[in-house]
Design a protein around this motif. Structure first.
Motif, mmCIF file in Angstrom:
data_model
loop_
_atom_site.group_PDB
_atom_site.id
_atom_site.type_symbol
_atom_site.label_atom_id
_atom_site.label_comp_id
_atom_site.label_asym_id
_atom_site.label_seq_id
_atom_site.Cartn_x
_atom_site.Cartn_y
_atom_site.Cartn_z
ATOM 1 N N VAL A 92 0.842 -1.202 0.000
ATOM 2 C CA VAL A 92 0.000 0.000 0.000
ATOM 3 C C VAL A 92 0.876 1.250 0.000
ATOM 4 O O VAL A 92 0.610 2.205 -0.740
ATOM 5 C CB VAL A 92 -0.950 -0.009 1.224
ATOM 6 N N LEU A 100 -1.234 4.095 3.768
ATOM 7 C CA LEU A 100 -1.706 4.878 2.624
ATOM 8 C C LEU A 100 -1.262 6.333 2.745
ATOM 9 O O LEU A 100 -0.733 6.912 1.790
ATOM 10 C CB LEU A 100 -3.226 4.774 2.527
ATOM 11 N N GLY A 128 2.471 6.707 2.223
ATOM 12 C CA GLY A 128 2.789 6.650 0.800
ATOM 13 C C GLY A 128 2.460 7.953 0.088
ATOM 14 O O GLY A 128 3.250 8.452 -0.727
ATOM 15 N N MET A 129 1.292 8.496 0.406
ATOM 16 C CA MET A 129 0.890 9.757 -0.240
ATOM 17 C C MET A 129 1.851 10.894 0.098
ATOM 18 O O MET A 129 2.333 11.599 -0.788
ATOM 19 C CB MET A 129 -0.530 10.130 0.190
ATOM 20 N N ALA A 144 0.835 3.797 -3.187
ATOM 21 C CA ALA A 144 0.393 5.167 -2.898
ATOM 22 C C ALA A 144 1.516 6.166 -3.130
ATOM 23 O O ALA A 144 1.274 7.271 -3.619
ATOM 24 C CB ALA A 144 -0.116 5.263 -1.464
ATOM 25 N N SER A 148 1.252 9.066 -5.804
ATOM 26 C CA SER A 148 1.317 10.418 -5.267
ATOM 27 C C SER A 148 2.437 11.222 -5.929
ATOM 28 O O SER A 148 2.260 12.406 -6.232
ATOM 29 C CB SER A 148 1.530 10.359 -3.760
#
Length: 162
Positions: A12, A96, A99-100, A16, A20
């Motif tokens: 994930v 998440l 990652g973003m 992400a 991103s």
């Protein structure tokens, strides 16, 4: 309930992060990149503290119950299960979010000479660190609430040997 898998969290995070980073590049070419809020690392750190406090409280109560201390409060199994589900959901969302903000932070590393972008990169980095704290606290909570392994699972439901 299934155990939280590190591979899923890493997957994930990576997906992400790549999306991103690509989104930040695209958004920056079209217009102004949205800012990383200062509240993001603060909120994530608060969630990590809540998860850690829950884990420590449950661990102390389970230890007192195991040692049969007088006046020890028991742990409601449903409450423990809810705490684990909250921890697992928090870990997935934290992966998440990490990652973003990680992808956005990597994009912002290209322009650290601009003070506003440097601040945004710092906020993104702090958000990633706080997200890792949430994941660590969730894994610890899951470990605290894990039931001891039952050695005779294989023989459950079978007739005893004569």
């Amino acid at each position: 309930m299934r155990e939280l898998r590190i591979r899923v969290l890493v997957g994930v995070f990576v997906v992400a992060g790549v999306l991103s980073w690509a989104g930040a590049r695209l958004w920056n070419s079209v217009g102004t990149l949205p800012s990383v809020p200062l509240a993001a690392p603060i909120v994530l750190a608060l969630i990590a503290v809540v998860l850690l406090a829950t884990a420590l409280s449950l661990r102390a109560r389970l230890r007192a119950q195991r040692e049969r201390r007088p006046g020890a409060k028991g742990v409601d199994p449903l409450m423990a299960a809810r705490a684990v589900v909250f921890g697992q959901a928090s870990a997935l969302v934290a992966a998440l979010v990490a990652g973003m903000y990680g992808g956005t932070g990597v994009f912002l590393l290209e322009s650290l000479d601009i003070p506003a972008r440097r601040d945004q990169a710092i906020y993104a980095g702090l958000s990633v660190v706080a997200s890792i704290g949430v994941i660590a606290a969730a894994i610890f909570l899951e470990h605290v609430c894990k039931l001891p392994e039952d050695d005779d699972n294989d023989t459950a439901g079978t007739a005893p040997a004569a």
